[in-house]
Design an enzyme around this catalytic site. Structure first.
Site, short mmCIF file in Angstrom:
data_model
loop_
_atom_site.label_atom_id
_atom_site.label_comp_id
_atom_site.label_asym_id
_atom_site.label_seq_id
_atom_site.Cartn_x
_atom_site.Cartn_y
_atom_site.Cartn_z
N LYS A 1 34.24 27.89 37.15
CA LYS A 1 33.65 27.87 38.48
C LYS A 1 33.06 29.23 38.82
CE LYS A 1 35.51 25.26 41.51
NZ LYS A 1 36.65 24.72 42.26
N HIS B 1 50.24 -0.66 23.98
CA HIS B 1 50.24 -1.54 22.81
C HIS B 1 49.01 -2.43 22.78
CE1 HIS B 1 51.32 -5.22 20.59
NE2 HIS B 1 51.86 -4.35 19.74
N CYS C 1 33.09 3.43 2.39
CA CYS C 1 32.77 2.10 2.89
C CYS C 1 33.92 1.50 3.69
CB CYS C 1 32.38 1.16 1.76
SG CYS C 1 33.72 0.81 0.62
N ARG D 1 39.87 29.35 45.74
CA ARG D 1 39.93 28.24 44.78
C ARG D 1 40.27 28.77 43.40
NH1 ARG D 1 36.14 23.79 46.56
NH2 ARG D 1 35.05 24.67 48.36
N GLY E 1 41.67 19.02 39.54
CA GLY E 1 42.77 18.58 40.40
C GLY E 1 44.13 19.12 40.02
N MET F 1 45.09 22.38 39.74
CA MET F 1 45.55 23.58 40.43
C MET F 1 45.10 23.56 41.89
SD MET F 1 45.25 26.39 37.45
CE MET F 1 43.55 25.97 37.27
N ARG G 1 27.43 21.36 38.10
CA ARG G 1 28.00 21.16 36.75
C ARG G 1 27.23 20.05 36.06
NH1 ARG G 1 33.69 18.59 38.90
NH2 ARG G 1 32.72 16.93 40.11
N SER H 1 32.81 4.88 -4.25
CA SER H 1 32.80 4.52 -2.85
C SER H 1 34.23 4.61 -2.36
CB SER H 1 32.26 3.09 -2.70
OG SER H 1 32.29 2.72 -1.35
N TYR I 1 26.54 9.24 1.31
CA TYR I 1 26.25 8.20 2.30
C TYR I 1 27.52 7.69 2.95
CZ TYR I 1 27.90 4.70 -1.03
OH TYR I 1 28.68 3.96 -1.89
#
Lengths: 878, 878
Positions: A22, A451, A834, A91, A100, A102, A335, A766, A854
C-alpha cells in the site's frame, strides 16, 4: 540513524519490501501526480525493529512527529487543533497483500474539541459526532482490544430505546449520548479513560498496527500462504478526506475496464455524501459510475483522465477507490483489478493492440488454470436462470440432473442411464460410487478442499460445495433454500465454475474460442518451445484437438476400440481362446475393425503424427463381471441349457484365471505383448494396413507405435522386432514403404532408472505420468482419492494432489533422470508426456524445464497447454 | 595365426577359459608329474571360431596333425598304423563343467587293420574286437547321429540268438558278426560306409564335439545353470588307455574325501576289466574303492599318493577318473569334487585345520545357497518308520511325494503343485526336466556318481540311488520291494542323507548346526562388515534367530499379532467403529495384548535391538470375506435374527467401504497412521509400556519404532511427533526414561528419491525390498508370479526373479541413491534391508557393496546371511 519514515512523495514506489504494497502504491501515485491525500509511511524495518526489541525503536517517533509537522504545514491543519483539526487514517500495509488480516484505524485525531472543530469546518455537526463515535468504537476495538460487540450492544440498545431502525436515523442527541456510553464502557473495560490526546492516539495506533502483524489470524494466513514471518508490515498515516461532506462529496470504487467482459471504459459505482464503508456495507445502493458524468461532470472527466494515467503507468486494468471531498477528487487506493477469464483475455489482447503492453506481457499475465474455465461446458449466457443459491465453485463445468440424496441411489439410477445430481450435507469415501455415477455433486458443507471437491475435481465432474443456503433433510428427501422446497427428483443445474445452483434444466453451450483468445494463443505459439499434442482415441476427438491447435496425437489408446458392442464378442472370444489357433481366429475378426479405427484417426490427423499405444489394460477388463456370470450360469443350469452352461463355465474359468489382486501392477501393457505376441502382431498389422491404404489414397499418415509399461530393455527389443517383422510383411504385401517410429511409455520407475538402456531401442519416450505417479508414490489412484488423499491434502501432508499437479520432487526427479540418460544414449530421442499432467500449467512448466519436446493432453486442455507452454518459455528465458 | 592346439604339457593349467576345465586339469596334472595319458587340447577359441564360421577355422587341422605327429613320436605309435596303432579318446571339456551334457568318442583310430594290430599288441583279440564294436557304436551315435538303440537292438538280437545274457559272454565270432551288422546298419542309415580312415575319424569327431555344444540338452543345462553360450567347449584328444585288458586292468572314479559327509579318506568305486563308461552308465554295480587295497594293493597305494598330491596342489577335494591298464595307473581327469553342503563345510573346516587353506579360502569356497540346505528339514529321528528299502545316500535331505515313473509326468504334475517323487531305473540327461519338478529322485541302479546322484546334488534335491531292492515295472507303473507292491501315486518318503526309502508321509524335524558349521560361521563373523538380524514376530522366532546368530530383530511385524482368535474380535470392533470414541474403546482392549506381545519379544532379544513396524496391512485384511458375510447375512435374515442382521450389515458396509482395487497401493502403512492416529498411538503405548516393565525388571530392551510405507517427509514427521508424545506420557506415568529410535521403511520409489529429506526425521532406514521391487517394476508379486513372470524368465526378458534376487540395475539404483542422500543428511543414519532379499547371497553382496549396515532375514536364513556377508566382504576388500 535508520530512516524509518517517508512522506508519500519521498518514497520509492518500487520498494514494496520497505514500504509495503500500500505504501509503495501511495508513493507511486503521489509521484505520478495523482491526487492522493498526503501522508507518510513508517517502514517495515520499523516494524521488524519493534518486533525484535519489543518496543518502538529509538528515534522512530521523533521522525514521525517531524513528518507530521511537514504534513500539517502542507495542509494548513494540525493534529488535535480544535480550530483546523487534522484527522488521519492509520493503516497496515505488508509487502504481500494480506486482505483483512491486519488492523486499520480511521478518523484518528478526534476528541471532544476537535469534533466540534470538525463540525464547524464541515458545517455538519451530526457527521462530526458520528465520526467521533465510529472512531471510539474502532480505536477501542483495534487499539484497546475491546470486543466489537460490546459497542454494538450499546448502539442496539439505544436504537431500541428510541425505536430506531437505521443508523442514519440517529440524531445529534442520540450520538452525544452514545459517545458518553462508549467512553464509560472504555473506562469500565480498560480501567483508563479514552485518550483525548491526538499524539497519544497516533502513538498507540502505530503500536497496535505493528502488534497486528502477530495476531493469530495473520499468523495462520501467512502459514497457509507461505508468507515469511520476517517481512513485517509498514504503517501508512494518511490525512482523512470526507466523502460525506454534503452533495458535492462522494465516494466510490471502479475498475478501469469491465472486469466481467473486458470491454474498455470505466466500470464501477459511487455514492454521494457517503464514506467508503457505506459502499462496502451495502446499506445504500450505489449508482453506476456513468451517472457521475451527469451529476459531477468535472470530476467525471478528472476520473477518466486518472484511469488513463493509471493504466498507462501500471500497464494493467486497475481497481480504484476514490473520494470526492467537496468537489475535490482524491484517489485512495489503486491495484491490479480482479477479472473473469473472459475479461482477462480480452483486456490483455486489447492492451497489446493499444500498445500498452507487449505480447509477452499479455501471455505472462494470464492465469492458465483460470483460462481453462473458458473451455468447460458452460451455462448458456443467454438462458434465463432461477438461481437458487450460491456455493463454492469446487469443480468447474455445468451439469443438470434429478436430485437424489444417497450415493446408493445415485449409483443405481446413474448406472441405469439417468442424469442425477448427488446432493449431500458432505461426502465421505463411502459415497464414491455415487459420485462416479452422478452428473455432479452439490454439498451444503465443506470447502474447496473438502472430500467432495477433491474427488469431483479428480473425476472432472462439476461440483458446488459449501452451499450453506441449502438445508438438506435426508429423511424428508428434500432440501430447502429460503422458502423454496426442492423435492427429490426435481431437476436442478449446478455450475461448478461459478458455484451457482439453479432450478430446472438450464441450457448449456459448448465452449468456443473467442477471437481474442484465438489471437492470444497464436502469440503463445510464437514463444513456446514445447509442442502441444492431444490424447484422442477417435476421429471426432482428433478433429476437436486439431481445432484447438494440437499438432499431433500424443496418445491414441487402442483399448476403447475393443469395447464397442460390435467388437466385444470377438475380443472376448480372443481372450477365451484356449489355443493359439483359436486366438488367432478371433484376432482375425478384430483386424478389419482395428484397421478402420486407425484409418479414421490417421486420416483426421493427416500430416501430423499419431502415436498409437498397443493394448494396455488387463484382459479381464473385457470380460463380464464374475458375479453376473455366476448368476447367469445358475440360471442356465436351472433351465438345463447345456450349450450356455459350457460357454459360461469357460467364461467363468477364464475370468477367475485372469483375476488379479492388484490389476494396476498386473498382467497388462507389454506383458500382454510378451505372453501373447499375436495380439500386438494383429494391432501392428491393422496400423500398417491402414497406413498403406492412406498412402495409396494420397494422404500423409505419420505413424508412431508405442509399447506400454516397459520396464526392461528386453521387453521393448522383443516387441520392436515383432512390429518390424509385421511392418516388413505388410510393406511387401502392399508394395509400399511404410515408415514409422517406435517408442515406449515411461510409466514405471524402473523404466526411468534404466532409460539409458531402453533408449537404445526407443525413438521416443512418452512419460505416462498417471501410472508413474501411482508407482512412484505407491498410490493406487482409484483407492487413494477416495480414502486417504483428502486427509493428506487437508493435513498438508501433500500440498497438491499429485495426480493433478506433477510431483516435481519425486516423479519429477525420475523424469529428469530419464531425460538425461535417454538423451545421452540417443541425442535425438523425442520426449513427451501423455498423462493427465500434460494439461496442467504447473506440470507443463516442469516439462519445459526438464527439456521435453512435447506435452499431450485431452483436446479440451490443448489451448491451456499452449498458453502454459508459452508462459514457461517466457518465464525461464535463458 | 591363432594357436588352437596345445599338448597337455604345454598348456597353462590355470587357463580354464581357453582349455576348458578338463584340458586345464590335464595340463596341470601333466605339469605336476601325474601319470596322465599324453595328448593335446583344442581350445575353446577354436570352438567359438567354428560356431561363428559354421566350419572349422583355417589352419586348425594342420595344427592338429602337427600335435598328433608329436604325440605319435612320443608314444611310438601311429594313428591308423596297423602295426602300432595309436587309439585316442576325443572328449569335450567346457570352462565350466557340464557333466554328461556333451559328447565323447573313445577308441578312435580303430578300423579292421588297426583292430588286428591292437589284437596283436595286447594279445587279446576279443578285447580288440569288442573295442572296435564299441567304437562303431559310439562313433555312430555321437558323430553319425544314429540312434543308440539301433545298435543295442542288434546286440540284443545276437545275444538272444545265441542265448547269451552278459556282454562278457560274447565270443570273437559273435563280435565279428556284430561288427559286420553294425557296419551294415551304418551304410543303411547314413548311406555311406563307416569311415576306416583314422584321420577322417578324428576330423569328424572334433566337429561332432563342437556341434554337441549346441545340442538341446546342453542348451537347457546352460540355461538352468546360467552358463554363458559364448564360452564354447575345448576338445581333448588323448591317447587311450584300456581298463578292459583283463583282470589286471580296471577303471574307476573317486573323490579324495567323502563327498557326502566330508570325512577324510578316498571315496569312490571301480570296476575291473572295464572301461570308464561302464562305471558311469551304472550297468554293472561297481566295487567300493577300499576293496582295491586288497585286489590291487600297489595301485591302491599309488592312488592314495596321487590323491594327496592333488589335494595339496589344488588345495581342494578332487574328483578323479582313473584307469589301470595292465597294472599301470593313469589319471584321466581331476577336478574339484562336487559335494553335499555338509561335506563342503566339513572339508573346508578340516582343510583350515590341516593348514591347507586359510579361513578366507574356506569361507569363499562355500556356496552360500548350497549351505542353506543344511538348514532344511530332516526325517524326524523319533518317527516310527516303515523303511521299504535302503539305497545309496546320493543327495541329502528328506522329501515326500507321490510316486511317478516318467520325467514328463513328474514335470506336468510337479509344476501343477503336486509333490511327486520321480522313480526310475536310472536317469539320463533327458530326464532333467522331471528332476527339476520332482521333490526328489529314487533310482534302482547307479552309484553315488551316477547321473541321478550328480544332478540331484547339484539342485539340492534329495536323492536315493542304486536302490537295487526296488524292482521297477515302467509298463505296470509300480515298483516291487520284496512282497510289497507300490503303485503309482502312493506317497513315499526318501531320505537322501541315509539312503532310506519309506512308505507314507514321514514327519521331519528342524536341523541343528554341526560343530564345523558353527566354527565356519564364527570365522564368517570375523570378516563380515554387515550385521545380520532376523525378521521375527514372536518370542519363539526371536529365540530361534538368536540361536542362529542374529544380533537383533530387523523387522517385527505387528499385524500377525492381531490375527489370533482372541484378538481378532477386538481388532474387528476397532475397524467397525464409526466414531473415534468407539475406536478408542476397541483399541483399549487390544492394548494389553499388544503390550504382552512386545514384552515377550523384547525380553527374548534382551540386549539386542528390536525394530517394531507399526501396523502396515490394509484394514480389510482383518475383516471376513465379503461373500461369506453376505451368506451369513442371508441366513440371519432367514431366521430373523435382528441383532445379527444389524451387526452383519455393519460388517458388510465397512468391508465394502474398505474394498480396494489395488490393495498393495492402497490404504495401508503410514496412511492408516495419518488417518487413524489413535491406532499408532495405541501401538506406541503398548511398546513403551512393555519397555518400561522390562527396564523395571532389570532387562535391557532396545526399542526401535519403524513407520511403514512413508513417501514424504511430512508423513514421518507427523508420526514421529505422535510417538514422541506417547513416549513422554508413558515415561512420566512410569517414572522412567524410555529411550528409543525412530525410523522408516524405504519401500516406495519416492521415499528413496527423497531420502535426503526423509533422513531429517529418521534415525534409520530399512529398505523393504519386497514392496520396493513391486513398485519399481510395477509388478504385483501375487499376480506376476502366476501370470507373466514364468514367461519372462523362460524368454530371458529377466535373468532372475527380482523377488528372489535383488534387481541391482533398477531397485539397486534407488537404494544406492537413498543411501547416498540419506547419509549426506545424517552421517550416522543406520541402513538395512528387511525384504526377503535379506537372505539371498547375491542380494547380500549388493547390500555390502551399497554400504548398508545390516541385513535382516528369516531366522532360518541367518547362517547363510552371515556366510554370504563374509564372502561379500572378502570378495570386495578395498
Amino acid at each position: 540513524m535508520t530512516r524509518y519514515v517517508y512522506a508519500f512523495e519521498e518514497g520509492d514506489g518500487q520498494n514494496r519490501q520497505l514500504l509495503g504494497g500500500k505504501g509503495a502504491g501511495l508513493a507511486e501515485m503521489s509521484k505520478i501526480g495523482l491526487p492522493v491525500p498526503p501522508g507518510f509511511t513508517i517502514t517495515t524495518e520499523a516494524c521488524n525493529a519493534y518486533q525484535s526489541l519489543g518496543r518502538l525503536p529509538d528515534g522512530l517517533m521523533e521522525q514521525v512527529w517531524d513528518k507530521l509537522a511537514q504534513l500539517e504545514a502542507k495542509l494548513g491543519k494540525k493534529l488535535g487543533d480544535p480550530e483546523r483539526p487534522l484527522l488521519v487514517s492509520v493503516r497496515s500495509g505488508a509487502p504481500i497483500s494480506m486482505p483483512g488480516m491486519m488492523d486499520t484505524v480511521l478518523n484518528l485525531g478526534l476528541n471532544p474539541e476537535t469534533t466540534e472543530g470538525l463540525a464547524r469546518l464541515t458545517q455538519n455537526r451530526r457527521f462530526a459526532l458520528d465520526s467521533y463515535r465510529r472512531f471510539i468504537q474502532m480505536f477501542g476495538n483495534v487499539v484497546l482490544h475491546m470486543e466489537h460487540s460490546r459497542f454494538e450492544h450499546l448502539l442496539d440498545r439505544l436504537k431500541q430505546a428510541h425505536n430506531i431502525h437505521e443508523d442514519t436515523q440517529l440524531t445529534e442527541e442520540h450520538l452525544t449520548e452514545l459517545i458518553r456510553q462508549y467512553k464509560e464502557l472504555v473506562v469500565n473495560e480498560t480501567g483508563k479513560p479514552f485518550p483525548d490526546d491526538a499524539k497519544e492516539q497516533l502513538t498507540l495506533a502505530i503500536v497496535a498496527v505493528f502488534d497486528s502483524w502477530k495476531n493469530p489470524r495473520a499468523v495462520v494466513y501467512r502459514r497457509l500462504n507461505k508468507i515469511s514471518e520476517d517481512l513485517g508490515t509498514a504503517v501508512n498515516v494518511q490525512s482523512m478526506v470526507f466523502g460525506n461532506m454534503g452533495d458535492t462529496s462522494a465516494t466510490g470504487v471502479l475498475f478501469t475496464r469491465n472486469p466481467n467482459t473486458g470491454e474498455p471504459g470505466m466500470y464501477g459505482e459511487y455514492l454521494t455524501n457517503a464514506q467508503g464503508e457505506d459502499v462496502v456495507a451495502g446499506i445504500r445502493t450505489p449508482k453506476p459510475i456513468q451517472e457521475m458524468a451527469r451529476e459531477m461532470p468535472q470530476t467525471y472527466r478528472q476520473l477518466t483522465d486518472v484511469c488513463q494515467l493509471l493504466e498507462s503507468h501500471y500497464r494493467d486494468m486497475q481497481d480504484i477507490e476514490f473520494t470526492v471531498e467537496d468537489t475535490t477528487l482524491y484517489i485512495l487506493q489503486t491495484r491490479s483489478g480482479k477479472r473473469t477469464a473472459r475479461a482477462a483475455v480480452k483486456i490483455a489482447v486489447d492492451m497489446v493492440h493499444e500498445g500498452v503492453i507487449s505480447k509477452e506481457d499479455a501471455l505472462l499475465r494470464m492465469d492458465a488454470e483460470q483460462v481453462q474455465r473458458l473451455l468447460y461446458r458452460q451455462v448458456d449466457p443467454n438462458a434465463s436462470l432461477t438461481v437458487l443459491a450460491q456455493g463454492l465453485p469446487a469443480s468447474p463445468g455445468a451439469a443438470s440432473g434429478k436430485v437424489v440424496f444417497s450415493a446408493d441411489e445415485a449409483e443405481v439410477r446413474g448406472n441405469a442411464g439417468e442424469a442425477v445430481i448427488l446432493v449431500r450435507p458432505e461426502t465421505t469415501p463411502d459415497d464414491i460410487h455415487g459420485i462416479v455415477a452422478a452428473q455432479g455433486v452439490l454439498t451444503s458443507r465443506g470447502g474447496m478442499t473438502s472430500h467432495a471437491a477433491i474427488v469431483a475435481r479428480g473425476m472432472g465432474k462439476p461440483a458446488v460445495t459449501g452451499c450453506e443456503a441449502v438445508k438438506i433433510s435426508l429423511e424428508g428427501e428434500y432440501f430447502q433454500v429460503g422458502d423454496e422446497q426442492v423435492q427429490k427428483d426435481t431437476v436442478i443445474t449446478i455450475d461448478g465454475g461459478t458455484g451457482r445452483v439453479m432450478l430446472g434444466l438450464v441450457p448449456t453451450v459448448e465452449p468456443a474460442l473467442s477471437p481474442e483468445f484465438t489471437e492470444l494463443l497464436a502469440w503463445a505459439d510464437e514463444f513456446r518451445r514445447l509442442a502441444v499434442e492431444a490424447n484422442a482415441d477417435t476421429p471426432e476427438d482428433a478433429a476437436k484437438a486439431r481445432e484447438f491447435g494440437a499438432t499431433g496425437i500424443g496418445l491414441c489408446r487402442t483399448e476403447h476400440m475393443f469395447m464397442g458392442q460390435d467388437r466385444l464378442p470377438a475380443m472376448q472370444a480372443m481372450i477365451l481362446a484356449e489355443t493359439l489357433e483359436d486366438r488367432e481366429k478371433a484376432l482375425a475378426q478384430l483386424l478389419p475393425m482395428q484397421e478402420n479405427d486407425f484409418y479414421g484417426i490417421l486420416k483426421a490427423m493427416d500430416g501430423y503424427s499419431v502415436t498409437i499405444r498397443l493394448l494396455d489394460p488387463p484382459l479381464h477388463e473385457f470380460l463380464p463381471d464374475i458375479d453376473d456370470t455366476e448368476k447367469a450360469l445358475a440360471a442356465a443350469r436351472d433351465r438345463q441349457d447345456w450349450a450356455d452352461i459350457t460357454r459360461l463355465e469357460a467364461v467363468l474359468r477364464r475370468t477367475r484365471t485372469l483375476f488379479e489382486f492388484n490389476p494396476m501392477l498386473g498382467f497388462r501393457g507389454v506383458r500382454l505383448g510378451i505372453v501373447y505376441p499375436e495380439i500386438y502382431a494383429m494391432q501392428a498389422r491393422a496400423i500398417f494396413q491402414a497406413q498403406a491404404r492412406l498412402l495409396q489414397e494420397g494422404y500423409h499418415p505419420h505413424v508412431e507405435v508405442m509399447i506400454p509399461l516397459v520396464g526392461t530393455r528386453a521387453e521393448l527389443a522383443k516387441m520392436k522386432a515383432l512390429v518390424a517383422e509385421v511392418n516388413q510383411k505388410v510393406s511387401q504385401e502392399r508394395r509400399i514403404a511404410l515408415p514409422y517410429k517406435i517408442g515406449t511409455m515411461i510409466e514405471v520407475p524402473r523404466a526411468a532408472l534404466l532409460a539409458g538402456q531402453i533408449a537404445e531401442d526407443a525413438e521416443f519416450f512418452s512419460f505416462g505420468t498417471n501410472d508413474l505417479t501411482q508407482t512412484t508414490f505407491g498410490y493406487s489412484r482409484d483407492d487413494a482419492e477416495g480414502k486417504f488423499l483428502p486427509t493428506y491434502l487437508a493435513e498438508k501432508i501433500l500440498t497438491e494432489n499429485p495426480f493433478m499437479v506433477l510431483d516435481r520432487d519425486g516423479v519429477g526427479r525420475l523424469i529428469r533422470w530419464a531425460v538425461e540418460e535417454g538423451r545421452a544414449t540417443r541425442p535425438d530421442l523425442v520426449l513427451g508426456i501423455c498423462g493427465e499432467h500434460g494439461g496442467d500449467p504447473s506440470s507443463i512448466e516442469f516439462c519445459h524445464l526438464a527439456g521435453l519436446n512435447y506435452v499431450s493432453c485431452s483436446p479440451f486442455r490443448v489451448p491451456v497447454a499452449r498458453l502454459a507452454a508459452a508462459q514457461a518459455a517466457l518465464r525461464h528465458q535463458s
